[in-house]
Design a protein around this motif. Structure first.
Motif, PDB file in Angstrom:
ATOM      1  N   GLN A 229      -8.916  -3.545  -2.872  1.00 32.91           N
ATOM      2  CA  GLN A 229      -7.898  -3.369  -1.843  1.00 32.91           C
ATOM      3  C   GLN A 229      -8.063  -2.022  -1.152  1.00 32.91           C
ATOM      4  OE1 GLN A 229      -5.640  -5.946  -1.191  1.00 32.91           O
ATOM      5  NE2 GLN A 229      -5.331  -4.795   0.687  1.00 32.91           N
ATOM      6  N   ALA A 231     -10.935  -0.519  -0.777  1.00 32.70           N
ATOM      7  CA  ALA A 231     -12.103  -0.663   0.087  1.00 32.70           C
ATOM      8  C   ALA A 231     -11.751  -1.382   1.377  1.00 32.70           C
ATOM      9  CB  ALA A 231     -13.207  -1.404  -0.660  1.00 32.70           C
ATOM     10  N   ILE A 232     -10.852  -2.358   1.286  1.00 35.00           N
ATOM     11  CA  ILE A 232     -10.401  -3.059   2.499  1.00 35.00           C
ATOM     12  C   ILE A 232      -9.757  -2.073   3.466  1.00 35.00           C
ATOM     13  CG2 ILE A 232      -8.688  -4.722   3.353  1.00 35.00           C
ATOM     14  CD1 ILE A 232      -9.222  -6.337   0.759  1.00 35.00           C
ATOM     15  N   ALA A 233      -9.082  -1.067   2.898  1.00 38.30           N
ATOM     16  CA  ALA A 233      -8.439  -0.040   3.724  1.00 38.30           C
ATOM     17  C   ALA A 233      -9.381   1.113   4.057  1.00 38.30           C
ATOM     18  CB  ALA A 233      -7.209   0.498   2.999  1.00 38.30           C
ATOM     19  N   GLY A 234     -10.649   0.982   3.640  1.00 41.63           N
ATOM     20  CA  GLY A 234     -11.620   2.017   3.952  1.00 41.63           C
ATOM     21  C   GLY A 234     -11.649   3.168   2.972  1.00 41.63           C
ATOM     22  N   VAL A 235     -11.020   2.993   1.807  1.00 40.11           N
ATOM     23  CA  VAL A 235     -10.937   4.058   0.812  1.00 40.11           C
ATOM     24  C   VAL A 235     -11.999   3.836  -0.259  1.00 40.11           C
ATOM     25  CG1 VAL A 235      -9.486   5.204  -0.900  1.00 40.11           C
ATOM     26  CG2 VAL A 235      -8.470   4.278   1.197  1.00 40.11           C
ATOM     27  N   ALA A 236     -12.886   4.786  -0.425  1.00 38.96           N
ATOM     28  CA  ALA A 236     -13.930   4.680  -1.445  1.00 38.96           C
ATOM     29  C   ALA A 236     -13.372   5.065  -2.809  1.00 38.96           C
ATOM     30  CB  ALA A 236     -15.102   5.585  -1.092  1.00 38.96           C
TER      31      ALA A 236
END
Length: 398
Positions: A229, A231-236
């Motif tokens: 989730q 990663a979906i928001a661009g958080v590594a």
């Protein structure tokens, strides 16, 4: 504590007493879902090919495993079940199966989708025989999409494909670790069991069966859902740091005097209480009043210094002593257990995680399914059946 009646027979007590389940699956995830149903009283009939039967019967003899005559893989997956040997490649044998399907409540399979068509056990084929049938399907990659027919194990579709294999390692440059046997499969079994029970509830309301299922890839994503989730928001996800470079001394692990490891798991909301408690336990109460270490952020700045200190301190006592001291002051932690520790774990025994099993050499206990329901007793585990042991009993109408 898990409740179990004394009757270990196929029609023994439990909330699923009278429920007939056909387990036409192999390996781990789908058969384990059937095991849970059997624990609560379902009559589970294991459909196996003649000759060697389910491959899990002899999996304990695979190269690389510790030599043993105890079929421990099979014990977990086949307890309480009845065995019927049928060669589903032969039309007369298929007809015998269809006779069972007409009286069954649940049919479970993880056969490849194309193989189901060849063997005559697809949802479309069986649904026409019994409109109340719950057809429970387990696959590696789901039943749609370009990879639906690919072979899979939990090591690949659950562990590697989900990102778990990449994330769960000591440091960012460590070699990825393999999963333990059945680790993802048993998670998948719970999902399939939940789908089956949900469909049974729906059938009570509608009178009709359903096609339900789950997959290794879906359970891998669910197990790693927080990171995905993000990663979906661009958080590594954060890369795992070497232990000595960690930023939370109260969230690291330490080697004790007996070479056992102890892991602390103090989260941000526990730090205010646990920091002074840990300081007292290790004999350094003045650390709790040190202004340089007054906040979690401040302790992170001095993490290397604190981890080095904790390394020295925890190395002075065995893990069991630290466990007692930390438990006494309410600090969340655990001794890093060896698998043999679980066999003698008093809490696992008291909570019914392990339950007695009689009648099988080398297996006085077995691992129980991980749920209980007040007022609903579980069946006492019975040893796995011999291949085809119940052909006459079941095919003769029993």
């Amino acid at each position: 504590m898990t409740q179990r009646p004394d009757d270990a027979g196929p029609q023994g007590g439990g909330m699923f007493s009278g429920l007939r389940v056909l387990d036409a699956a192999s390996f781990v995830a789908a058969p384990a879902a059937a095991t849970i149903l059997s624990d609560f009283g379902a009559d589970v009939i294991k459909i196996e090919p003649p000759g060697g039967g389910d491959p899990m019967r002899s999996f304990h003899l695979a190269p690389g495993l510790t030599p043993t005559e105890h079929a421990y893989f099979w014990t977990v997956l086949a307890r309480n079940k009845r065995s019927v040997a049928l060669d589903l490649k032969q039309p007369p044998e298929q007809e015998k199966l269809y006779g069972l399907v007409r009286t069954a409540d649940v049919f479970i399979t993880n056969m490849p989708l194309k193989a189901r068509e060849r063997l005559g056990i697809s949802w479309e084929r069986l649904a026409g025989l019994n409109e109340r049938l719950i057809y429970a399907s387990f696959t590696g990659f789901g039943e749609t999409g370009p990879e639906k027919d690919l072979a899979a194990f939990d090591a690949t579709a659950w562990w590697a494909r989900s990102g778990l294999m990449d994330q769960v390692r000591p440091t960012g440059d460590s070699v990825p670790a393999r999963s333990t046997p059945g680790m993802g499969d048993h998670m998948g079994a719970l999902a399939l069991y939940g789908a089956i029970v949900s469909a049974l509830y729906r059938r009570e309301r509608t009178g009709r069966g359903a096609h339900v299922g789950s997959s290794l890839i879906a359970n891998g994503a669910w197990s790693n859902a927080i990171s995905i989730q993000g990663a979906i928001a661009g958080v590594a996800p954060p890369k795992p740091l070497p232990r000595l470079e960690g930023t939370n001394p109260l969230g690291s692990h330490y080697r004790c005097a007996d070479e056992r490891w102890l892991t602390l798991a103090v989260t941000a909301n526990q730090q205010a209480h646990c920091w002074p408690a840990v300081a007292r336990v290790i004999g350094r109460p003045e650390l709790a009043d040190d202004p340089r270490l007054a906040t979690m952020a401040a302790r992170a700045e001095h993490a290397a210094e604190l981890i080095a200190l904790f390394d020295q301190v925890f190395a002075t006592r065995p893990a069991a002593e630290w466990h007692e001291l930390l438990t006494g002051v309410g600090v969340t932690h655990s001794v890093v257990a060896h698998v043999f520790d679980a066999v003698h774990d008093e809490q696992m025994l008291a909570a019914g995680v392990l339950t007695p099993m009689h009648g099988l050499d080398g297996a006085a206990l077995t691992v129980d399914s991980p749920m209980w329901i007040s007022g609903e007793a579980k069946r006492s585990p019975a040893p796995p059946p011999a291949l085809g042991a119940h052909n006459d009993e079941v095919l003769g109408g029993g």
